[in-house]
Scaffold this motif. Structure first.
Motif, PDB file in Angstrom:
ATOM      1  N   ALA A   1      16.083  42.818  42.870  1.00 30.69           N
ATOM      2  CA  ALA A   1      15.657  43.239  44.212  1.00 30.69           C
ATOM      3  C   ALA A   1      16.842  43.803  44.994  1.00 30.69           C
ATOM      4  CB  ALA A   1      15.063  42.052  44.957  1.00 30.69           C
ATOM      5  N   GLU A   2      17.983  43.130  44.890  1.00 29.60           N
ATOM      6  CA  GLU A   2      19.186  43.607  45.617  1.00 29.60           C
ATOM      7  C   GLU A   2      19.657  44.955  45.074  1.00 29.60           C
ATOM      8  OE1 GLU A   2      21.178  39.293  46.803  1.00 29.60           O
ATOM      9  OE2 GLU A   2      21.452  40.084  44.794  1.00 29.60           O
ATOM     10  N   VAL A   3      19.660  45.081  43.749  1.00 30.42           N
ATOM     11  CA  VAL A   3      20.072  46.357  43.136  1.00 30.42           C
ATOM     12  C   VAL A   3      19.111  47.462  43.595  1.00 30.42           C
ATOM     13  CG1 VAL A   3      20.390  47.602  40.960  1.00 30.42           C
ATOM     14  CG2 VAL A   3      21.097  45.221  41.133  1.00 30.42           C
ATOM     15  N   GLY A   4      17.831  47.123  43.590  1.00 30.97           N
ATOM     16  CA  GLY A   4      16.811  48.098  43.999  1.00 30.97           C
ATOM     17  C   GLY A   4      17.034  48.577  45.418  1.00 30.97           C
ATOM     18  N   ARG A   5      17.337  47.630  46.314  1.00 33.16           N
ATOM     19  CA  ARG A   5      17.568  48.003  47.722  1.00 33.16           C
ATOM     20  C   ARG A   5      18.778  48.928  47.843  1.00 33.16           C
ATOM     21  NH1 ARG A   5      15.880  42.955  49.221  1.00 33.16           N
ATOM     22  NH2 ARG A   5      17.944  42.028  49.204  1.00 33.16           N
TER      23      ARG A   5
ATOM     24  N   LEU B   1      26.129  46.781  38.924  1.00 31.12           N
ATOM     25  CA  LEU B   1      25.626  45.927  40.007  1.00 31.12           C
ATOM     26  C   LEU B   1      25.030  44.628  39.470  1.00 31.12           C
ATOM     27  CD1 LEU B   1      24.062  48.711  42.254  1.00 31.12           C
ATOM     28  CD2 LEU B   1      26.102  47.383  42.742  1.00 31.12           C
ATOM     29  N   LYS B   2      24.386  44.701  38.303  1.00 32.51           N
ATOM     30  CA  LYS B   2      23.754  43.493  37.762  1.00 32.51           C
ATOM     31  C   LYS B   2      24.771  42.587  37.070  1.00 32.51           C
ATOM     32  CE  LYS B   2      20.126  42.078  36.877  1.00 32.51           C
ATOM     33  NZ  LYS B   2      18.868  41.531  36.348  1.00 32.51           N
TER      34      LYS B   2
ATOM     35  N   GLY C   1      33.778  46.229  45.825  1.00 30.96           N
ATOM     36  CA  GLY C   1      33.708  45.487  44.560  1.00 30.96           C
ATOM     37  C   GLY C   1      33.007  46.280  43.478  1.00 30.96           C
ATOM     38  N   ALA C   2      31.822  46.792  43.807  1.00 32.45           N
ATOM     39  CA  ALA C   2      31.030  47.512  42.807  1.00 32.45           C
ATOM     40  C   ALA C   2      31.730  48.800  42.375  1.00 32.45           C
ATOM     41  CB  ALA C   2      29.656  47.831  43.370  1.00 32.45           C
TER      42      ALA C   2
END
Lengths: 178, 275
Positions: A146-150, A137-138, A28-29
């Motif tokens: 937090a998810e983007v960071g991971r 991603l955002k 997707g991304a």
């Protein structure tokens, strides 16, 4: 992300199931990123396919301790898009107005919307790679900081800051275009 | 400080928008950034399900082909270490004669052919098989040989189990590799022979799965993944062979079966109604 690490280990052995899971997780991304850059569905599909076939060829040499997997995929996608534009530039010089007229003769409002979209895509292409990744991603995938960071191996604060810089740069680029 | 404040405000506002909350009118600068974020959301389109599914299929197929190529290259390396492949064809005939002379002496040949993994004569049996595959040029004969050797591997596993001996991981890996290679050879075999070969493979893989299920609880723990792979390969080959047989037979329109029903009922649907 130990789960992803395990998947990658299995994928390096060409385990079809692990590869399919990694693909589903990131397609997707990567598609959204490429689509934002090139603006055409058929082309975005072709280039996305190239990225994942390259992933299959290169995963054996992927080092998990280096860059995060998502960032590695974005890098392949970025290189593929750059290659595409370079090739296009050599083949023919297509102006923005020509590209817009190729979109079809719709009402004026449609053309204006297409023009605005095209300008936004071009401005997006001028952001740094990290800023582009965070934007996709955002705002594309709708992930939290937090998810983007991971995914990208960054702190939440760094993501927040990248997001802000990306949007202000975009606005600046668009204002210059006017 | 001002920048930090705006950064946090922007992030909080975006988070609230993500959750579907409405925002109160705020500073002009913040609003323009939020509007930009919303425009990006509008032009960012997800891939279609059809595309995602198709590409996944392509990837999985490519991964399987890569897996097969890796296994094959392992065997090529192994063979290379025994013979120099460049000279193999030249020397194959000579070697065959020498080997035939050796095997002809007393019961060596017979004993070797009935040996199983772990027996002193087993390497002779495997060496002979490899040599036969290298010497035979007719593709059809080669495919028959592969089928025969795959059948032998299955029987060897059964024999090991009967003797109460351990079925090692390497034997199971070999079984999976040989089954897959047999299927691939049949798929490119001349059309005339293909259906017969596929039918043989259907029977063989049926037998294989029975044997593998039977030994499942007795193989050592570290060999279990190899056994599961062998089962998966066997079941996949079985399905592909059955599908190929079905594809190769003309469809009988509904209601016309009885008009053509001259063959005995047990012959109809042979190779199709299994499982």
């Amino acid at each position: 992300m130990p789960d992803e690490e395990r998947l990658i280990r299995r994928a390096r052995e060409c385990d079809p199931q692990a590869l399919a899971m990694l693909y589903r997780r990131h397609v997707g991304a990567i598609y959204r990123y490429i689509h934002l850059r090139v603006g055409r569905e058929d082309l975005a599909e072709d280039l996305t396919a190239d990225v994942f076939l390259k992933m299959l060829e290169g995963i054996e040499s992927f080092n998990y301790r280096g860059v995060p997997f998502a960032a590695w995929l974005f890098r392949i996608a970025h290189d593929r898009v750059v290659d595409y534009f370079r090739h296009q530039a050599r083949k023919e010089t297509v102006s923005l107005s020509e590209r817009l007229s190729a979109l079809g003769e719709g009402p004026l409002a449609m053309t204006e919307a297409a023009l605005a979209g095209e300008r936004l895509r071009q401005a997006f292409g001028r952001l740094t790679e990290e800023q582009q990744q965070v934007i996709v991603l955002k705002f594309g995938e709708g992930l939290t900081n937090a998810e983007v960071g991971r995914l990208l191996g960054k702190s939440e604060g760094a993501v927040k800051s990248l997001q802000h810089r990306a949007l202000t740069s975009l606005r600046r680029f668009l204002e210059k275009e006017r | 400080m001002v920048k930090k404040g705006l950064e946090s405000l922007l992030d909080e506002s975006l988070e609230r928008l993500r959750k579907g909350e409405k925002l109160e009118p705020s500073a002009e600068e913040l609003e323009s950034l939020l509007e930009l974020a919303s425009r990006i959301q509008d032009i960012s389109t997800p891939p279609t399900e059809a595309f995602v599914g198709d590409l996944e299929k392509r990837l999985v197929e490519r991964a399987r082909a890569l897996q097969r190529a890796r296994r094959r290259s392992f065997w090529e390396r192994y063979l290379n270490s025994i013979f120099s492949l460049g000279r193999v064809r030249r020397w194959a005939a000579v070697l065959a004669v020498i080997l035939a002379l050796v095997l002809a002496s007393a019961g060596t040949a017979i004993a070797a052919q009935s040996s199983i993994p772990g027996d002193p004569l087993y390497p002779v049996k495997k060496g002979t098989e490899r040599l036969r595959l290298l010497v035979v040029r007719d593709p059809s004969r080669k495919t028959h040989l592969r089928l025969e050797f795959t059948r032998r591997r299955t029987e060897e596993i059964e024999a090991l189990d009967d003797r109460g001996e351990e079925v090692e991981e390497s034997i199971l890996v070999e079984l999976a590799t040989e089954t897959e290679e047999t299927l691939e050879e049949i798929e490119v075999a001349p059309e005339g022979n293909r259906e017969t070969l596929f039918e043989k493979l259907v029977h063989l893989t049926e037998r294989q799965q029975e044997v593998l299920q039977r030994v499942y609880d007795r193989v050592p723990e570290q060999a279990k993944p190899a056994l599961e792979t062998a089962l998966e390969v066997s079941s996949r080959s079985h399905e592909r062979a059955r599908e190929a047989i079905q594809r190769g037979r003309p469809e009988v329109p509904p209601g016309q079966e009885k008009k053509e029903g001259t063959s005995p009922p047990e012959d109809r649907g042979k190779g199709r109604d299994r499982h």
